[in-house]
Design a protein around this motif. Sequence first.
Motif, PDB file in Angstrom:
ATOM      1  N   GLY A  38      14.724  -6.317 -22.580  1.00 46.19           N
ATOM      2  CA  GLY A  38      13.414  -6.940 -22.626  1.00 46.19           C
ATOM      3  C   GLY A  38      12.286  -5.977 -22.351  1.00 46.19           C
ATOM      4  O   GLY A  38      12.456  -4.753 -22.413  1.00 46.19           O
ATOM      5  N   PRO A  39      11.104  -6.501 -22.014  1.00 41.03           N
ATOM      6  CA  PRO A  39       9.952  -5.659 -21.710  1.00 41.03           C
ATOM      7  C   PRO A  39      10.099  -4.994 -20.350  1.00 41.03           C
ATOM      8  O   PRO A  39      11.057  -5.248 -19.615  1.00 41.03           O
ATOM      9  CB  PRO A  39       8.784  -6.653 -21.718  1.00 41.03           C
ATOM     10  N   HIS A  68       4.890  -4.494 -20.220  1.00 42.32           N
ATOM     11  CA  HIS A  68       4.816  -3.506 -21.295  1.00 42.32           C
ATOM     12  C   HIS A  68       5.881  -3.752 -22.360  1.00 42.32           C
ATOM     13  O   HIS A  68       6.990  -4.198 -22.052  1.00 42.32           O
ATOM     14  CB  HIS A  68       5.032  -2.096 -20.739  1.00 42.32           C
ATOM     15  N   VAL A  69       5.557  -3.400 -23.591  1.00 39.52           N
ATOM     16  CA  VAL A  69       6.536  -3.393 -24.681  1.00 39.52           C
ATOM     17  C   VAL A  69       7.019  -1.955 -24.856  1.00 39.52           C
ATOM     18  O   VAL A  69       6.247  -1.094 -25.286  1.00 39.52           O
ATOM     19  CB  VAL A  69       5.921  -3.900 -25.997  1.00 39.52           C
ATOM     20  N   PRO A  70       8.278  -1.651 -24.532  1.00 42.78           N
ATOM     21  CA  PRO A  70       8.759  -0.262 -24.590  1.00 42.78           C
ATOM     22  C   PRO A  70       9.183   0.137 -26.008  1.00 42.78           C
ATOM     23  O   PRO A  70      10.367   0.276 -26.315  1.00 42.78           O
ATOM     24  CB  PRO A  70       9.944  -0.272 -23.624  1.00 42.78           C
ATOM     25  N   LEU A  71       8.208   0.354 -26.884  1.00 47.80           N
ATOM     26  CA  LEU A  71       8.514   0.636 -28.285  1.00 47.80           C
ATOM     27  C   LEU A  71       9.123   2.022 -28.466  1.00 47.80           C
ATOM     28  O   LEU A  71      10.040   2.209 -29.257  1.00 47.80           O
ATOM     29  CB  LEU A  71       7.247   0.490 -29.124  1.00 47.80           C
ATOM     30  N   GLY A  72       8.581   3.018 -27.780  1.00 46.04           N
ATOM     31  CA  GLY A  72       9.195   4.341 -27.794  1.00 46.04           C
ATOM     32  C   GLY A  72       9.047   5.115 -29.083  1.00 46.04           C
ATOM     33  O   GLY A  72       9.938   5.902 -29.431  1.00 46.04           O
ATOM     34  N   PHE A  73       7.945   4.941 -29.809  1.00 43.20           N
ATOM     35  CA  PHE A  73       7.698   5.777 -30.978  1.00 43.20           C
ATOM     36  C   PHE A  73       6.194   5.999 -31.120  1.00 43.20           C
ATOM     37  O   PHE A  73       5.384   5.179 -30.695  1.00 43.20           O
ATOM     38  CB  PHE A  73       8.261   5.143 -32.255  1.00 43.20           C
ATOM     39  N   ASP A 127       9.356   6.698 -20.378  1.00 42.83           N
ATOM     40  CA  ASP A 127       7.961   7.071 -20.123  1.00 42.83           C
ATOM     41  C   ASP A 127       7.325   6.133 -19.098  1.00 42.83           C
ATOM     42  O   ASP A 127       6.637   6.574 -18.173  1.00 42.83           O
ATOM     43  CB  ASP A 127       7.145   7.013 -21.423  1.00 42.83           C
ATOM     44  N   LEU A 128       7.542   4.831 -19.280  1.00 42.72           N
ATOM     45  CA  LEU A 128       6.945   3.841 -18.382  1.00 42.72           C
ATOM     46  C   LEU A 128       7.507   3.967 -16.966  1.00 42.72           C
ATOM     47  O   LEU A 128       6.777   3.812 -15.977  1.00 42.72           O
ATOM     48  CB  LEU A 128       7.178   2.436 -18.931  1.00 42.72           C
ATOM     49  N   PRO A 130       1.596  -0.939 -25.886  1.00 48.16           N
ATOM     50  CA  PRO A 130       0.823  -2.184 -25.785  1.00 48.16           C
ATOM     51  C   PRO A 130       1.247  -3.036 -24.587  1.00 48.16           C
ATOM     52  O   PRO A 130       2.364  -2.911 -24.097  1.00 48.16           O
ATOM     53  CB  PRO A 130       1.158  -2.901 -27.091  1.00 48.16           C
ATOM     54  N   LEU A 131       0.340  -3.896 -24.136  1.00 47.45           N
ATOM     55  CA  LEU A 131       0.590  -4.777 -23.015  1.00 47.45           C
ATOM     56  C   LEU A 131       0.726  -6.221 -23.480  1.00 47.45           C
ATOM     57  O   LEU A 131      -0.089  -6.708 -24.259  1.00 47.45           O
ATOM     58  CB  LEU A 131      -0.558  -4.700 -22.000  1.00 47.45           C
TER      59      LEU A 131
END
Length: 224
Positions: free
Chosen positions: A66-67, A27-32, A40-41, A93-94
Amino acid sequence: GGNFGVIVRFTLQLHPLSDVYAGVRVHVPLGFGPFKSREDLFAQFIDKTLQGPDEATGLMVLPCGGPVVEMLLWVGEVEDGKAYFDSKAVGWPLLENSMGIKKYHSEVQRFYPPGNKNAVYQSGVLLTEVSEGAIAKITEAVSGQRAPNSASAIIILPLGGKVGTVAADATAYAHRAMKIWVLISGNFPPGDDVQREKVVQWVRDVKAEMLPFSHSAAYGVLSE
């Protein structure tokens, strides 16, 4: 020491495992906006594994800066595993999603490839519950501002399940009520004393911050 003992017999009940439903999600932990943060993840992973049925397990790797990597496994009928994990939040996103039917011994046990050439310094704590405060501390520790390097990580391993149904005093292993093992893994190039000092301090600092949430200050791993 006082806990010295000699094991003279093991009694094991074996269970055949061949095809399982398992895989890796990165996962990409963008957080917005609609995109999930590390917090959240993390919470979603706990919901899928620790708070799910005994057949659902895995581990989560939080590389520094990182992811977020989920390694998920359903120990049971593959159709049930697919239905279960498909019903749970994925977290977009994955970067990668390899969930599918796999051979347990030849594929699942090779989720983490061999060949780590780094020196390793590790510590760990056991948690009886996973609070919002503990999640916040763990995810903050792997943020870009705190990370000693990109090779270090915190690994989340759910416990419980059938192990938790045995009385604490029934065997030599007493930590039956533990829910999560937080493994703090510092990695650095062999011979790099500057990196080693930073990594060791990071591991010790993170453990100290986790102790208020932990079961025991004495429990760790061999690096200590």
